[in-house]
Scaffold this motif. Structure first.
Motif, PDB file in Angstrom:
ATOM      1  N   ALA A  62       7.069  -7.173  13.068  1.00  0.00           N
ATOM      2  CA  ALA A  62       6.817  -7.795  11.780  1.00  0.00           C
ATOM      3  C   ALA A  62       5.667  -8.399  11.478  1.00  0.00           C
ATOM      4  O   ALA A  62       4.504  -8.432  12.357  1.00  0.00           O
ATOM      5  N   ASP A  63       5.188  -8.450  10.228  1.00  0.00           N
ATOM      6  CA  ASP A  63       3.780  -9.025   9.697  1.00  0.00           C
ATOM      7  C   ASP A  63       3.733 -10.455  10.443  1.00  0.00           C
ATOM      8  O   ASP A  63       4.546 -10.966  10.165  1.00  0.00           O
ATOM      9  N   LYS A  64       2.681 -10.670  10.798  1.00  0.00           N
ATOM     10  CA  LYS A  64       2.199 -12.079  11.285  1.00  0.00           C
ATOM     11  C   LYS A  64       1.164 -12.747  10.615  1.00  0.00           C
ATOM     12  O   LYS A  64       1.283 -14.054  10.527  1.00  0.00           O
ATOM     13  N   TYR A  65       0.531 -11.830   9.340  1.00  0.00           N
ATOM     14  CA  TYR A  65      -0.408 -12.766   8.540  1.00  0.00           C
ATOM     15  C   TYR A  65      -0.507 -11.840   7.337  1.00  0.00           C
ATOM     16  O   TYR A  65       0.013 -10.743   7.423  1.00  0.00           O
ATOM     17  N   ILE A 151      -7.064 -15.426   4.694  1.00  0.00           N
ATOM     18  CA  ILE A 151      -5.933 -14.815   5.942  1.00  0.00           C
ATOM     19  C   ILE A 151      -5.130 -16.045   5.850  1.00  0.00           C
ATOM     20  O   ILE A 151      -5.377 -17.029   6.091  1.00  0.00           O
ATOM     21  N   VAL A 152      -3.944 -15.650   5.731  1.00  0.00           N
ATOM     22  CA  VAL A 152      -2.745 -16.818   5.748  1.00  0.00           C
ATOM     23  C   VAL A 152      -1.770 -16.228   6.786  1.00  0.00           C
ATOM     24  O   VAL A 152      -1.128 -15.186   6.378  1.00  0.00           O
ATOM     25  N   SER A 153      -1.332 -17.205   7.520  1.00  0.00           N
ATOM     26  CA  SER A 153      -0.264 -17.017   8.519  1.00  0.00           C
ATOM     27  C   SER A 153       1.075 -16.803   7.687  1.00  0.00           C
ATOM     28  O   SER A 153       1.374 -17.377   6.628  1.00  0.00           O
ATOM     29  N   ARG A 154       1.833 -15.755   8.083  1.00  0.00           N
ATOM     30  CA  ARG A 154       3.205 -15.578   7.561  1.00  0.00           C
ATOM     31  C   ARG A 154       4.214 -16.844   7.736  1.00  0.00           C
ATOM     32  O   ARG A 154       4.911 -17.315   6.917  1.00  0.00           O
ATOM     33  N   THR A 155       3.880 -17.447   9.080  1.00  0.00           N
ATOM     34  CA  THR A 155       4.968 -18.656   9.293  1.00  0.00           C
ATOM     35  C   THR A 155       4.254 -19.861   8.805  1.00  0.00           C
ATOM     36  O   THR A 155       2.945 -20.089   8.872  1.00  0.00           O
ATOM     37  N   GLU A 156       5.006 -20.752   8.423  1.00  0.00           N
ATOM     38  CA  GLU A 156       4.572 -22.000   7.900  1.00  0.00           C
ATOM     39  C   GLU A 156       3.987 -22.929   8.871  1.00  0.00           C
ATOM     40  O   GLU A 156       3.980 -22.584  10.224  1.00  0.00           O
ATOM     41  N   ASN A 157       3.155 -23.947   8.565  1.00  0.00           N
ATOM     42  CA  ASN A 157       2.345 -24.562   9.588  1.00  0.00           C
ATOM     43  C   ASN A 157       3.136 -25.194  10.715  1.00  0.00           C
ATOM     44  O   ASN A 157       4.018 -26.327  10.282  1.00  0.00           O
ATOM     45  N   LEU A 158       3.183 -24.699  11.860  1.00  0.00           N
ATOM     46  CA  LEU A 158       4.116 -25.173  12.955  1.00  0.00           C
ATOM     47  C   LEU A 158       4.061 -26.654  13.259  1.00  0.00           C
ATOM     48  O   LEU A 158       4.772 -27.286  13.623  1.00  0.00           O
ATOM     49  N   LEU A 178       6.992 -16.782   5.535  1.00  0.00           N
ATOM     50  CA  LEU A 178       6.482 -16.615   4.150  1.00  0.00           C
ATOM     51  C   LEU A 178       5.791 -15.204   3.824  1.00  0.00           C
ATOM     52  O   LEU A 178       5.000 -15.223   4.170  1.00  0.00           O
ATOM     53  N   SER A 179       6.645 -14.246   3.089  1.00  0.00           N
ATOM     54  CA  SER A 179       6.138 -13.186   2.878  1.00  0.00           C
ATOM     55  C   SER A 179       5.872 -12.927   1.473  1.00  0.00           C
ATOM     56  O   SER A 179       6.647 -12.732   0.549  1.00  0.00           O
ATOM     57  N   PRO A 180       4.322 -12.739   1.154  1.00  0.00           N
ATOM     58  CA  PRO A 180       4.078 -12.497  -0.521  1.00  0.00           C
ATOM     59  C   PRO A 180       4.543 -11.122  -0.675  1.00  0.00           C
ATOM     60  O   PRO A 180       4.497 -10.714  -2.134  1.00  0.00           O
ATOM     61  N   LEU A 181       4.839 -10.036   0.296  1.00  0.00           N
ATOM     62  CA  LEU A 181       5.144  -8.801  -0.358  1.00  0.00           C
ATOM     63  C   LEU A 181       6.673  -8.552  -0.121  1.00  0.00           C
ATOM     64  O   LEU A 181       7.194  -7.381  -0.294  1.00  0.00           O
ATOM     65  N   THR A 182       7.594  -9.492  -0.100  1.00  0.00           N
ATOM     66  CA  THR A 182       8.963  -9.494  -0.126  1.00  0.00           C
ATOM     67  C   THR A 182       9.589  -8.994  -1.607  1.00  0.00           C
ATOM     68  O   THR A 182       8.673  -9.080  -2.427  1.00  0.00           O
ATOM     69  N   ASN A 183      10.442  -8.385  -1.610  1.00  0.00           N
ATOM     70  CA  ASN A 183      11.092  -7.833  -2.778  1.00  0.00           C
ATOM     71  C   ASN A 183      11.969  -8.784  -3.545  1.00  0.00           C
ATOM     72  O   ASN A 183      12.374  -8.759  -4.631  1.00  0.00           O
TER      73      ASN A 183
END
Length: 304
Positions: A62-65, A151-158, A178-183
């Motif tokens: 999975a994409d991490k960032y 560069i932004v993490s895919r996971t919200e600020n843990l 959080l994926s900005p590439l989602t459909n």
């Protein structure tokens, strides 16, 4: 204003592992100078560690960032004087829009991101001149090319998620991915709600720039115009071109009227009847000095 979120791919576009390669690549122009939501001058090593550690419940593949590129036009750069401080402030505003665009009620502080201002750009495979063979790939582009890489993490600020969870502010079991590439685009039903509307994000960051810096954006410079020219029907394109031409003519008429008014005012101030009249200041009269009476001189007689 171009707000671009590159797709995942090979090489530096590969997002499933560490962001160290991308961070190192973005160090090419000037070392350091990274900034985040509330900090400046963040070291590159700290950027890599913060992004890489901020992940949970993500599959290996999975994409991490993700990367967000904010590229102002040369007209926009002239408007703000290519001021890096203004671009840093604007980037933080744009990332607030990034968070809000997921439709999950999160803010910029719910993200882990780091950004860097760069002033040079080189030609790449997507450039039309490269595709036509007019210029080689990797050639430095001329003119103002200042832009921002995020560069932004895919996971919200843990860290913030954990704090809010312990304080009883959150009921959800897991942090957001959080994926900005989602459909998904503003979905209300189903397993995944919210989503990310990339078209809406581009419009939001454009409006944020205009509001922040008082930029009077012509229609021909808007995302709506560019998007319509690329994806619209021939009728839509023709209608928008007509609207843009009409707006341009109106702007030129206003500018011409303002120039004529200024010239008339300057002529008025230089005509003889409007020249300032010089008033002669009366000079003070000299004080009257009394004439001393002259005593008669003694004469000498003709005889003795």
């Amino acid at each position: 204003m171009v707000a671009k979120i590159p797709n995942s791919g090979k090489g530096l576009s590969q997002r499933t592992g560490s962001c160290a390669g991308l961070v190192a690549y973005l160090e090419k122009e000037a070392p350091g100078q990274w900034f985040s939501l509330d900090r400046d001058d963040v070291p590159a090593g700290e950027v890599t560690q913060a992004i890489d550690r901020n992940k949970r419940n993500l599959n290996r593949d999975a994409d991490k960032y993700y990367q967000v590129i904010l590229a102002p036009s040369q007209a926009e750069l002239r408007h703000i004087g290519s001021d890096p401080e203004k671009l840093r402030a604007y980037t933080r505003t744009a990332m607030e829009q990034y968070a809000a665009n997921f439709g999950k009620g999160i803010e910029g502080r719910d993200l882990v991101y780091f950004a860097k201002v760069e002033h040079e750009r080189t030609t790449g495979p997507q450039d039309r001149a490269v595709q036509l063979g007019d210029v080689p790939r990797g050639q430095q582009k001329g003119g103002e090319q200042t832009h921002v890489h995020v560069i932004v993490s895919r996971t919200e600020n843990l860290s913030r998620y954990t704090e809010r969870k312990q304080a009883g502010e959150l009921e959800r079991k897991n942090p957001y991915h959080l994926s900005p590439l989602t459909n998904h685009k503003d979905t209300r039903r189903g397993v995944v709600t919210g989503g990310f509307e990339r078209k809406q994000f581009s419009e939001r960051v454009e409006q944020a720039f205009d509001q922040a810096f008082g930029y009077d954006r012509p229609l021909s410079e808007t995302f709506r115009y560019a998007h319509t020219m690329q994806h619209g029907t021939p009728e839509q394109c023709a209608a928008l071109r007509t609207e843009a031409l009409r707006e341009q003519q109106q702007r030129q008429a206003v500018q011409q009227a303002a120039a004529q008014q200024l010239a008339a005012e300057q002529r008025r101030q230089t005509t003889p009847e409007h020249r300032p009249v010089q008033v002669d200041t009366p000079q003070p009269k000299p004080e009257h000095t009394p004439v001393r009476e002259r005593k008669p001189s003694r004469g000498f007689g003709m005889g003795m």
